[in-house]
Scaffold this active site. Structure first.
Site, short mmCIF file in Angstrom:
data_model
loop_
_atom_site.label_atom_id
_atom_site.label_comp_id
_atom_site.label_asym_id
_atom_site.label_seq_id
_atom_site.Cartn_x
_atom_site.Cartn_y
_atom_site.Cartn_z
N CYS A 1 -0.96 3.00 96.39
CA CYS A 1 -0.89 4.20 95.55
C CYS A 1 -2.25 4.86 95.42
CB CYS A 1 -0.38 3.84 94.16
SG CYS A 1 1.36 3.37 94.14
N HIS B 1 2.66 7.55 88.25
CA HIS B 1 3.28 6.23 88.38
C HIS B 1 4.54 6.19 87.51
CE1 HIS B 1 -0.20 3.84 90.18
NE2 HIS B 1 0.88 3.46 90.84
N GLU C 1 -2.19 9.73 86.63
CA GLU C 1 -3.46 9.23 87.17
C GLU C 1 -4.43 10.39 87.40
OE1 GLU C 1 -3.98 6.10 87.38
OE2 GLU C 1 -2.00 5.18 87.47
#
Length: 195
Positions: free
Chosen positions: A143, A162, A81
């Site tokens: 998250c 993730h 991410e």
């Protein structure tokens, strides 16, 4: 200033959260002799996760904080991410709450990018047996919320990965090893940025 790692506790149907299992496994494996890992499990609760993240940055001031989360939609993907988003947190957490104003930090920037170049990582790192993909949307749940908070307090020195749920062939050992490969490349990048 050592790197710090977090995984998440159980939520919904996931009584065992693969993110925490992967972080524990990474901690067992280590990152080489002179790197002492610190790890922590975060609850799937907005406010508590935020408090813990603030504490990590204010008390430990790590070089880098890497948060690992479970992507229930990903069957065999590791997702890097790049940024955290401030607004849009409507989903309720494990305690049934969502943040005030559905945002992380009132008056905070819309999104914060990690100082880690995930695209470069994604190009250079491969893990046998699983695909690694790049993402600019961590999903507007705990998250993403944790990531944004960490980027905010850590001036961008945070990363979020993730991982998929555990399965017959995606084991904790497998994920721990994959994290080790990815994080060593991240730390190398941090070193290059400092020079």
């Amino acid at each position: 200033h050592l790197p710090f790692f977090s995984g998440f506790g159980p939520f919904r149907q996931y009584l065992v959260n693969s993110s925490w299992e992967a972080v524990k496994e990474l901690s067992k494996r280590g990152l080489g002799e002179n790197i002492n890992l610190r790890i922590m499990q975060l609850p799937v609760v907005y406010q508590k996760a935020k408090e813990q993240v603030c504490k990590i940055w204010t008390t430990l001031q790590p070089l880098l904080t890497v948060h690992v989360g479970l992507a229930s939609s990903a069957t065999a993907l590791i997702i890097l991410e790049q940024c955290g988003k401030n607004k849009g947190y409507q989903q309720r957490d494990a305690c049934g709450f969502h943040p005030e104003g559905a945002c992380c930090v009132l008056d905070g920037p819309e999104k914060i990018e990690s100082t880690i170049n995930m695209k470069a990582l994604w190009k250079n790192v491969s893990v046998e047996g699983i695909d690694i993909v790049l993402s600019r949307d961590a999903g507007r749940y705990i998250c993403d919320y944790t990531y944004y908070t960490s980027l905010y307090y850590g001036n961008g020195r945070a990363a979020f990965i993730h991982v998929p749920p555990l399965s017959e062939w995606v084991t904790a050992e497998f994920l721990g090893k994959a994290l080790q490969t990815i994080i060593l490349a991240m730390l190398e990048q941090c070193g290059e940025q400092r020079e």
